[in-house]
Design a protein around this motif. Structure first.
Motif, PDB file in Angstrom:
ATOM      1  N   SER A   1       0.673  -1.250  -0.004  1.00 48.53           N
ATOM      2  CA  SER A   1       0.003   0.103   0.218  1.00 48.53           C
ATOM      3  C   SER A   1       0.721   1.297   0.165  1.00 48.53           C
ATOM      4  O   SER A   1       0.407   2.225  -0.749  1.00 48.53           O
ATOM      5  CB  SER A   1      -1.056  -0.143   1.343  1.00 48.53           C
TER       6      SER A   1
ATOM      7  N   ALA B   1       2.210   1.899  -3.569  1.00 47.30           N
ATOM      8  CA  ALA B   1       1.384   2.391  -4.492  1.00 47.30           C
ATOM      9  C   ALA B   1       1.166   4.012  -4.112  1.00 47.30           C
ATOM     10  O   ALA B   1       1.026   4.765  -4.966  1.00 47.30           O
ATOM     11  CB  ALA B   1      -0.071   1.724  -4.152  1.00 47.30           C
TER      12      ALA B   1
ATOM     13  N   GLU C   1       0.659  -3.238 -11.605  1.00 44.79           N
ATOM     14  CA  GLU C   1       0.077  -2.391 -10.670  1.00 44.79           C
ATOM     15  C   GLU C   1       0.649  -1.262 -10.877  1.00 44.79           C
ATOM     16  O   GLU C   1       0.232  -0.081 -10.377  1.00 44.79           O
ATOM     17  CB  GLU C   1      -0.298  -3.175  -9.493  1.00 44.79           C
TER      18      GLU C   1
ATOM     19  N   PHE D   1      -0.832   2.643 -10.941  1.00 50.65           N
ATOM     20  CA  PHE D   1      -0.837   3.733 -10.012  1.00 50.65           C
ATOM     21  C   PHE D   1      -0.223   5.073 -10.431  1.00 50.65           C
ATOM     22  O   PHE D   1      -0.646   6.276 -10.118  1.00 50.65           O
ATOM     23  CB  PHE D   1      -0.257   3.393  -8.643  1.00 50.65           C
TER      24      PHE D   1
ATOM     25  N   VAL E   1      -6.719  -2.072 -11.800  1.00 53.68           N
ATOM     26  CA  VAL E   1      -5.950  -2.327 -10.480  1.00 53.68           C
ATOM     27  C   VAL E   1      -7.111  -3.371  -9.723  1.00 53.68           C
ATOM     28  O   VAL E   1      -6.461  -4.366  -9.209  1.00 53.68           O
ATOM     29  CB  VAL E   1      -6.102  -1.346  -9.637  1.00 53.68           C
ATOM     30  N   SER E   2      -8.395  -2.874  -9.862  1.00 59.38           N
ATOM     31  CA  SER E   2      -9.227  -4.068  -9.007  1.00 59.38           C
ATOM     32  C   SER E   2      -9.552  -5.285  -9.642  1.00 59.38           C
ATOM     33  O   SER E   2     -10.006  -6.192  -9.131  1.00 59.38           O
ATOM     34  CB  SER E   2     -10.446  -3.186  -8.732  1.00 59.38           C
TER      35      SER E   2
ATOM     36  N   THR F   1      -9.219   3.080  -0.253  1.00 64.39           N
ATOM     37  CA  THR F   1      -9.296   1.770  -0.592  1.00 64.39           C
ATOM     38  C   THR F   1      -7.998   0.962  -0.590  1.00 64.39           C
ATOM     39  O   THR F   1      -8.054   0.008  -0.190  1.00 64.39           O
ATOM     40  CB  THR F   1     -10.054   1.618  -1.850  1.00 64.39           C
ATOM     41  N   TYR F   2      -6.938   1.734  -1.044  1.00 65.12           N
ATOM     42  CA  TYR F   2      -5.800   0.861  -1.260  1.00 65.12           C
ATOM     43  C   TYR F   2      -4.743   1.145  -0.507  1.00 65.12           C
ATOM     44  O   TYR F   2      -3.855   0.478  -0.226  1.00 65.12           O
ATOM     45  CB  TYR F   2      -5.204   1.209  -2.835  1.00 65.12           C
TER      46      TYR F   2
ATOM     47  N   LEU G   1      -6.992   0.835   3.807  1.00 65.77           N
ATOM     48  CA  LEU G   1      -7.845  -0.701   4.085  1.00 65.77           C
ATOM     49  C   LEU G   1      -8.526  -0.591   5.280  1.00 65.77           C
ATOM     50  O   LEU G   1      -8.214  -1.351   6.038  1.00 65.77           O
ATOM     51  CB  LEU G   1      -6.889  -1.613   4.078  1.00 65.77           C
TER      52      LEU G   1
ATOM     53  N   THR H   1      -2.089  -3.434  -1.531  1.00 64.23           N
ATOM     54  CA  THR H   1      -3.406  -2.829  -2.140  1.00 64.23           C
ATOM     55  C   THR H   1      -4.478  -3.854  -2.194  1.00 64.23           C
ATOM     56  O   THR H   1      -5.646  -3.565  -2.751  1.00 64.23           O
ATOM     57  CB  THR H   1      -3.092  -2.381  -3.643  1.00 64.23           C
ATOM     58  N   HIS H   2      -4.216  -5.263  -2.329  1.00 68.28           N
ATOM     59  CA  HIS H   2      -5.049  -6.327  -2.187  1.00 68.28           C
ATOM     60  C   HIS H   2      -5.319  -6.837  -0.913  1.00 68.28           C
ATOM     61  O   HIS H   2      -5.554  -8.044  -0.711  1.00 68.28           O
ATOM     62  CB  HIS H   2      -4.934  -7.197  -3.362  1.00 68.28           C
TER      63      HIS H   2
END
Lengths: 351, 477
Positions: free
Chosen positions: A3, A6, A159, A163, A255-256, A312-313, A316, B268-269
């Motif tokens: 995270s 990113a 990824e 970003f 990404v998702s 979100t990323y 969390l 991120t996941h």
């Protein structure tokens, strides 16, 4: 990917993009000044104030300078390290971002950013700002363009790349709205609304976006309607808001892993909704709402997208709360991140 | 003018010359090549290698420098050459040493047989600053404690290698060893071809294999990470470099969370389980719930996960006791005790200030001795008797009397010298050697190591924090 990584990649590119856009803006406007026959200090103020305002920087500027003359504004936006959003500060911040995630960057990419940074700190740079500003801004633009070019040709399309692209598109779209918004702050004259701001100003805005050539091949006459249409709605020009949001939406979904047209988190929902809205709007809608209000609405949405990406990323939140038995320390890690985020964001306050 | 003309070994053991002007046979091809360069050509190549360091940002962080400039680790382009037979000896000796040190650490954190048998007085270990009694009885993966060891080696006047100290916590410098080689390859590609220099690029692979070996999770591909204190740490460059070369994530404390005694990293996941941590943070800072409460660098709860055997740490917790210079004194005894072998590599003769006879000798001979604090590194906390002033000596006398457990003394060893470019000419400068020993399913030592060089004329202190630089180290086939 981590995270933190990113988040750092995202800010690294936003900072480079911001420096690039600022250098375009100042350069173009400085040259625009040359087209005006005589400018007393009152008119100079009238010239630079809208630019500072559109960037949302009046307060920061006023605390540092008394007089909004050309040289003050240029210093403030170019190499004044007291201004955290000057070109030099943005590059320094980007380089600091890059340094903390050097393991993620190619050597060439790091070298490029490092040398751009070394340039902004050099005596050569301060000399150029005094003696040959176009050359200074050209070096910044060239450095930023090379940076993005090297990134494009040395980074895997994973990824990390998404970003980077998200940061770039969001910053770019935001700056395009701010360039357009300059017109809202220009002093109103007795002439009719379309001619003031006049052709010169609309031309300057196009040139700030590097859009002259692309605009000419698309439309012949420079007019308020034409420029607004092109810079907001062009599906092809890479600095138009539509283009940026289209790319942003695509990257968010990569990404998702969620199919486009659907959403799995708030950033995707807001971006998707905004894209649909732009896709189905026209210049008429913009002028009906009023250009300034419309642009303001866009900026608010860009900020919301940025904040949701962070939630979100990076944060969390739901996963953190169900995690460990050390609530205090977790809170402090989250607080630390939020603090960093605010640091990066701090001068993006809305006008 | 040839750059080696007029070079004088000056009565020291010289790595390149056997007597005055008599080149060691295995160095002859190198000398030929280098001596054929004009000074101009030599300087061009030196500049090329330095440019490589600057462009790559292979730098130390300089704190509080608002121009944001970082310093490069001074690099000397004349390599140090180690012939095959010498390297074999070093390899055998260092392997023996790391095995004994690991048996010792396992022993003192379990049965303490060596203390019960009186081979090492108990109080020395239990009073060691970095002994961690709270980890007695904790089993570590594969029973390995020191996975990466950087034992500092010096060569005395007669050409004998001595072990100067063992760095069994988070030894640094391996990235410079690798980058020195890259830089020198750029500067002198033509010299490289002919000499049969053994490559060093296996280091990151060996390191990663070792991390995999100690993973507590056997059924899946282990997730390994490198834990750094962050980008303001002076070794941050190295942390990034090694993580990237190994293809693992570099994480900061805030990237990790502990949940139900398992360690996860925030991605991120979502959370991803971590099996092995190559930590570059000292014990003191690694878990604020156990060690220093004020540390913001570490990971709360990490020690519980470690105790539960859910995560492996390299190096293990508590290895600092082996870095203690008093423990060092006993390493030859450990080798005999655990392995039943004679030590292959000798220690430098050492006196313990806490032994009465030794203390008397130390206090009587301070101007001839090097006195070292038991738990300092980086060239701090040292007295160089022969070059110290009367006042400095008296200050140390007081310190030693006040806390004898914390001091050892050694005679001054006249370190070997190696030809080094010194601002206009090649002159002899003192050097040491830090090989990097990796202990996983087997012991691997990358052929070479970091040769540090005291750039100041006459100085015996090679630490980078004290004005030292480094050289590429060539182990020949």
């Amino acid at each position: 990917m981590l995270s933190r990584v990113a988040n750092t990649l995202y800010w690294m590119v936003r900072n480079v993009e911001r420096a690039d856009n600022l250098s375009r803006l100042i350069d173009v406007n400085q040259q625009l000044l040359l087209d005006f026959e005589s400018l007393d200090s009152e008119r100079l103020r009238g010239f630079w104030a809208p630019i500072i305002q559109s960037l949302g920087e009046e307060e920061a500027f006023e605390t540092l300078y008394d007089e909004p003359g050309s040289s003050q504004v240029i210093r403030f936006l170019s190499d004044d390290t007291r201004n955290p959003n000057s070109i030099a500060s943005c590059i320094a911040q980007a380089r600091e971002n890059a340094r903390t995630i050097r393991d993620q960057l190619s050597d060439e990419l790091w070298e490029e950013l490092n040398s751009l940074y070394l340039f902004t700190r050099s005596t050569e740079a301060s000399f150029l700002i005094e003696s040959n500003p176009p050359k200074y801004y050209e070096s910044i633009r060239r450095g930023a363009a090379t940076f993005l070019g090297v990134a494009a040709s040395t980074m895997a399309r994973n990824e990390a790349w998404e970003f980077i692209d998200i940061g770039r598109q969001l910053e770019r779209a935001d700056k395009t709205t701010r360039f357009l918004d300059i017109t809202s702050y220009l002093p109103k004259t007795a002439e009719d609304e379309i001619t003031s701001p006049g052709i010169l100003h609309w031309t300057a805005i196009l040139r700030s976006c590097g859009a002259m050539g692309a605009f000419r091949s698309d439309q012949r006459e420079i007019s308020a309607r034409g420029v607004v249409d092109f810079l907001i709605f062009s599906p092809e020009f890479p600095r138009s808001i539509r283009f940026c949001i289209e790319r942003l939406d695509a990257s968010l979904h990569k990404v998702s892993g969620t199919p486009r047209g659907t959403f799995s988190n708030e950033s995707e929902r807001i971006a998707g909704k905004l894209l649909a809205d732009i896709n189905f709007s026209s210049t008429d809608d913009v002028f009906k709402e009023g250009l300034h209000g419309y642009l303001d609405g866009l900026q608010t949405k860009f900020n919301a997208i940025g904040a949701e990406i962070f939630e979100t990323y990076v944060l969390l939140p739901e996963r953190v709360t169900e995690a460990p038995p050390e609530p205090e320390r977790v809170k402090s890690a989250v607080a630390g991140w939020q603090f960093e985020q605010q640091q990066q964001q701090r001068n993006k306050a809305q006008p | 003018m040839a750059i080696f003309e007029g070079y004088d070994p000056g009565g020291f053991h010289d790595e390149m010359f056997a007597g005055s002007g008599e080149v060691r046979p295995y160095c002859a091809p190198l000398l030929n090549k280098m001596d054929n360069l004009s000074e101009r050509e030599f300087l061009d190549r030196k500049a090329a290698s330095e440019l490589y360091f600057v462009r790559q940002g292979i730098t130390f962080n300089v704190y509080h420098d608002n121009r944001g400039m970082e310093r490069i680790f001074p690099f000397d382009p004349v390599p140090r050459v180690i012939p095959a037979n010498e390297w074999e000896l070093l390899e055998a000796g260092l392997t023996q040493r790391i095995i004994a040190l690991n048996l010792f650490l396992h022993d003192i954190y379990h049965d303490q047989q060596i203390l019960k048998d009186g081979v090492i007085p108990r109080h020395y270990i239990e009073n060691a600053k970095h002994y961690r009694p709270e980890f007695r009885g904790v089993d570590v993966p594969a029973d390995i404690y020191i996975h990466i060891c950087g034992s500092d080696m010096i060569k005395g006047k007669d050409g004998t290698y001595y072990v100067l100290e063992d760095n069994g916590r988070c030894p640094s410098g391996a990235s410079y060893l690798l980058e020195n080689r890259n830089a020198l390859k750029r500067a002198f590609p033509d010299i490289f071809h002919t000499l049969g220099v053994r490559p060093v690029d296996s280091y990151p692979r060996d390191l990663l294999n070792m991390l995999h070996h100690i993973s507590p999770r056997r059924e899946a591909d282990p997730v390994c990470v490198l834990l750094t204190p962050g980008c303001y740490n002076s070794a941050y460059f190295e942390h990034c470099y090694l993580a990237r070369e190994m293809g693992i994530e570099i994480v900061e404390g805030k990237d990790l969370v502990v949940k139900d005694n398992f360690v996860y990293m925030r991605t991120t996941h979502g959370l991803v389980r971590v099996d092995v941590i190559y930590r570059r943070i000292d014990d003191d800072f690694i878990d604020p719930t156990v060690f220093r409460k004020d540390s913001v660098l570490g990971v709360p709860g990490l020690m519980n996960a470690y105790r539960a055997g859910h995560v492996a740490l390299a190096n293990a917790v508590g290895t600092g006791v082996a870095d203690d210079k008093v423990t060092y004194y006993f390493v030859p005894r450990m080798i005999e005790y655990y392995l039943g072998q004679k030590p292959i590599l000798p220690n430098v003769p050492t006196y313990l200030a806490s032994e009465e006879a030794d203390l008397k000798f130390i206090l009587g001979h301070l101007p001839e001795l090097v006195v070292k604090a038991a738990n300092e590194s980086g060239g701090y906390g040292m007295l160089m008797g022969p070059s110290a002033t009367k006042e400095e000596i008296e200050v140390f006398r007081e310190k030693i009397i006040a806390d004898p457990r914390n001091y050892i003394a050694q005679p001054v060893v006249s370190l070997s010298r190696c030809p080094t470019w010194c601002d206009g000419a090649i002159e002899g400068r003192h050097i040491d050697l830090r090989p990097y020993i990796i202990y996983g399913d087997e012991v691997k030592i990358v052929p070479g190591g970091l040769t540090r060089v005291a750039l100041t004329k006459g100085s015996l202190v090679v630490n980078s924090s004290q004005g030292g630089g480094s050289k590429d180290t060539w182990v020949l086939r």
